[in-house]
Write a protein that holds these residues in place. Structure first.
Motif, short mmCIF file in Angstrom:
data_model
loop_
_atom_site.label_atom_id
_atom_site.label_comp_id
_atom_site.label_asym_id
_atom_site.label_seq_id
_atom_site.Cartn_x
_atom_site.Cartn_y
_atom_site.Cartn_z
N PHE A 193 36.78 41.86 45.49
CA PHE A 193 37.01 42.47 44.17
C PHE A 193 35.71 43.06 43.63
N GLN A 194 34.64 42.28 43.76
CA GLN A 194 33.35 42.77 43.24
C GLN A 194 32.93 44.07 43.92
N LEU A 195 33.14 44.11 45.25
CA LEU A 195 32.76 45.30 46.01
C LEU A 195 33.61 46.49 45.58
N GLU A 196 34.89 46.22 45.41
CA GLU A 196 35.80 47.29 45.04
C GLU A 196 35.44 47.82 43.64
N ARG A 197 35.13 46.88 42.77
CA ARG A 197 34.81 47.26 41.40
C ARG A 197 33.51 48.07 41.36
#
Lengths: 222, 264, 222
Positions: free
Chosen positions: B114-118
């Motif tokens: 999620f962090q990477l996608e965000r």
């Protein structure tokens, strides 16, 4: 950039290799330039900025027509052109703010002395207040139209006197200067704590009443 | 990068070195471990939602390993991330421990994804934002703004009460004075001392203190009280200075003083 | 001077105690005011400058239509309005172009995060970028007037939040923060939610999350 001089003659367009934009676009361009430029802009300068083959004078003429009767106008300033506010809307460029201030202590005291003792000379005001009266204080009261010049005093030096005005009475809701509360009223209201110094002049008291009355009539004759 | 790195001996193969350099050369360009992870995840050539966090953790750990071999100092947060990814890797590989109530490896991996996608989404948003038409570059403000003149109109207010108070003030001015102690009926210690110092020279024998009160201070009770107090205080001063003696026969009896023989 | 055909909406006027100028005149006045300034002007400020009884929103709407497709456009900037040149004519304005400082990648990303996540705390920006935000980056954005302090977050430590400004909207030609590119997709994908790492102590707590959600709605209610 293109050669500016070429485009000044409309004939040049037809022969130009580059197609000039339609007049409607030229007008838009001139509009944008006039809007954004920091100084009025000359036709020559417009040509250096517009695409090759444009006819700035024609575009300006159309634009000027388009703005006829609008809130802004396309105007010629010397040799240059600019967009300016329509002359009848200049009032929108002013913003008036009204600020209410309390009169300074010096001003209200001076005003009070003039009201109670009118007509009174500046020297007399100073004597009563015990300090000199600044020019600015009297100017302000005159500007506010609460005080005006009265007759000159028939004494050496013929000093000018000051009297209170009708707008003074209006502002303070008084019918006449005679309605000003007397010293005894002030005392009753607790505003004056002790008797006035012996021998001092009470304008509303018995002494000097004749004089005051006479002077005050002057005021209403005008 | 410094020359040092280019001078690395052939401990690593040319291929490895080129691969390492590709990363190392950019190491300054990374904005922290998350950015590096995002960069690495692109090598998986999949949608970020399908990125293998396990593979990514391995890539990252390999990168850190390589950096160490090349003796490149990595900032502490890169090492912290390496430690955390090693932990995550073990979590993902080992079967879940039912007694552990902490987050599962999958949960942790999902959060990292999620962090990477965000982060990527924000990067794209930033790029889209900067690609927009911008003021002063693509569109422009009015070049000749007209000054709005601000006129300030001042009106003055005063009420009849103000006027009356002002007048009352001028009429009471004469009687008004700043508050000071009314000193008419006060004899100061200094005055008493000065007086007594003068008189004491002429007093050979015991004299009542009361006789030292100045003329005109004995009739008015207020003045007499002040003068008595001052004179008494002055007598104590003189006694202290060794110039006089003081005596009193009994309580409330008159106080008497006498010059000391050797005092001038 | 006025255009009679413009005074098409008399309803509003008839009820007013003061006779408002005809809509055509109101439009001219709004036009003059907007042309005269480089800064966006709020409806409220327009009302303070227009004669009593004017309907600035209606006049703005008409004016905006009138300038459609022209060299300049009437644009909404947050709660305010301005006239700007048409973006497709930027190439004519080399002279007006302002050399902007090239923003660092960190600054651009931080700006985007603030715009999309506002109001957002520094800790949240750092969480998203995975690195600490340098003082200088935020200072620069504040200095550019693209970012300002928002309300404090009602969580422990009451951290200050950052929000994007009207100048930010103005600079990027955005009518409101709702018009940020791709915003709805990002929201739909859950990428604008603040999602705490699993198992970690969540500094915002459930309360904070509610508030964050609420704040994001705030932004769109404006």
């Amino acid at each position: 950039m293109t050669e500016p001089n070429e485009a000044t003659e409309p004939e040049a367009e037809t022969e130009s290799l580059f197609e000039a934009p339609p007049m409607g676009d030229q007008e838009r361009m001139v509009e944008a330039i006039l809007f954004a430029t920091a100084e009025p802009i000359t036709v020559r300068e417009l040509h250096t900025r517009l695409p090759h083959g444009c006819d700035a004078p024609a575009a300006l003429e159309q634009l000027q027509k388009r703005y006829e009767g609008r809130g802004v106008a396309v105007v010629k300033v010397g040799e240059a052109w600019a967009i300016r506010t329509a002359p009848d809307l200049g009032f929108l460029m002013q913003k008036e703010t009204v600020e209410t201030r309390k009169l300074s202590r010096a001003a209200i005291e001076t005003l009070a002395i003039i009201a109670y003792h009118q007509p009174v000379t500046r020297a007399e005001i100073e004597e009563i207040r015990g300090v000199s009266v600044s020019r600015g204080t009297l100017d302000l009261l005159i500007e506010l139209e609460w005080v005006k010049f009265g007759r000159r005093r028939m004494t050496p030096g013929r000093p000018v006197t000051f009297v209170a005005t009708q707008s003074f009475l209006d502002h303070f809701g008084l019918e006449s200067a005679r309605d000003l509360p007397g010293l005894s009223d002030l005392r009753a209201a607790g505003l004056l704590e002790s008797r006035p110094p012996p021998g001092s002049f009470d304008p509303n008291g018995s002494e000097g009443e004749d004089e005051a009355a006479e002077d005050q009539t002057d005021m209403f004759e005008e | 990068m410094t020359d040092e790195q280019w001078d690395q001996p052939a401990r690593v193969s040319v291929e490895e070195r080129l691969a390492a350099e590709a990363l190392i050369v950019d190491v300054d360009g990374f904005e922290g471990p998350l950015d590096l992870l995002l960069q690495l995840s692109r090598t998986q050539k999949v949608d970020l939602r399908k990125v293998s966090i396990l593979a990514l953790a391995e890539q990252y750990l390999a990168f850190v390993e390589q950096a160490k071999k090349l003796r490149i100092e990595l900032a502490a947060d890169y090492l912290v991330m390496a430690a955390w990814l090693a932990f995550l890797k073990s979590r993902l590989l080992l079967p879940p421990d039912p007694t552990d109530d902490g987050p599962s490896g999958e949960e942790l991996a999902a959060h990292l994804a999620f962090q990477l996608e965000r982060l990527e989404a924000m990067r794209n948003a930033a790029a889209q934002l900067m690609a927009r038409d911008q003021l002063g570059r693509d569109f422009f403000v009015r070049g000749i703004p007209e000054v709005v003149t601000r006129s300030r109109k001042v009106t003055y207010s005063a009420t009849l009460i103000d006027l009356m108070q002002a007048y009352a003030r001028t009429r009471t001015k004469d009687e008004f004075r700043p508050f000071v102690m009314d000193r008419d009926s006060v004899l100061t210690l200094e005055q008493a001392l000065e007086r007594m110092s003068g008189l004491i020279r002429f007093a050979g024998d015991w004299t009542e203190l009361a006789s030292y009160l100045p003329d005109g201070w004995t009739l008015d009770p207020k003045r007499r009280r002040s003068a008595t107090a001052a004179t008494f205080a002055a007598s104590l001063e003189l006694a202290k200075a060794g110039k006089i003696e003081i005596r009193q026969g009994e309580t409330f009896a008159p106080i008497q003083i006498k010059r000391k023989p050797d005092a001038i």
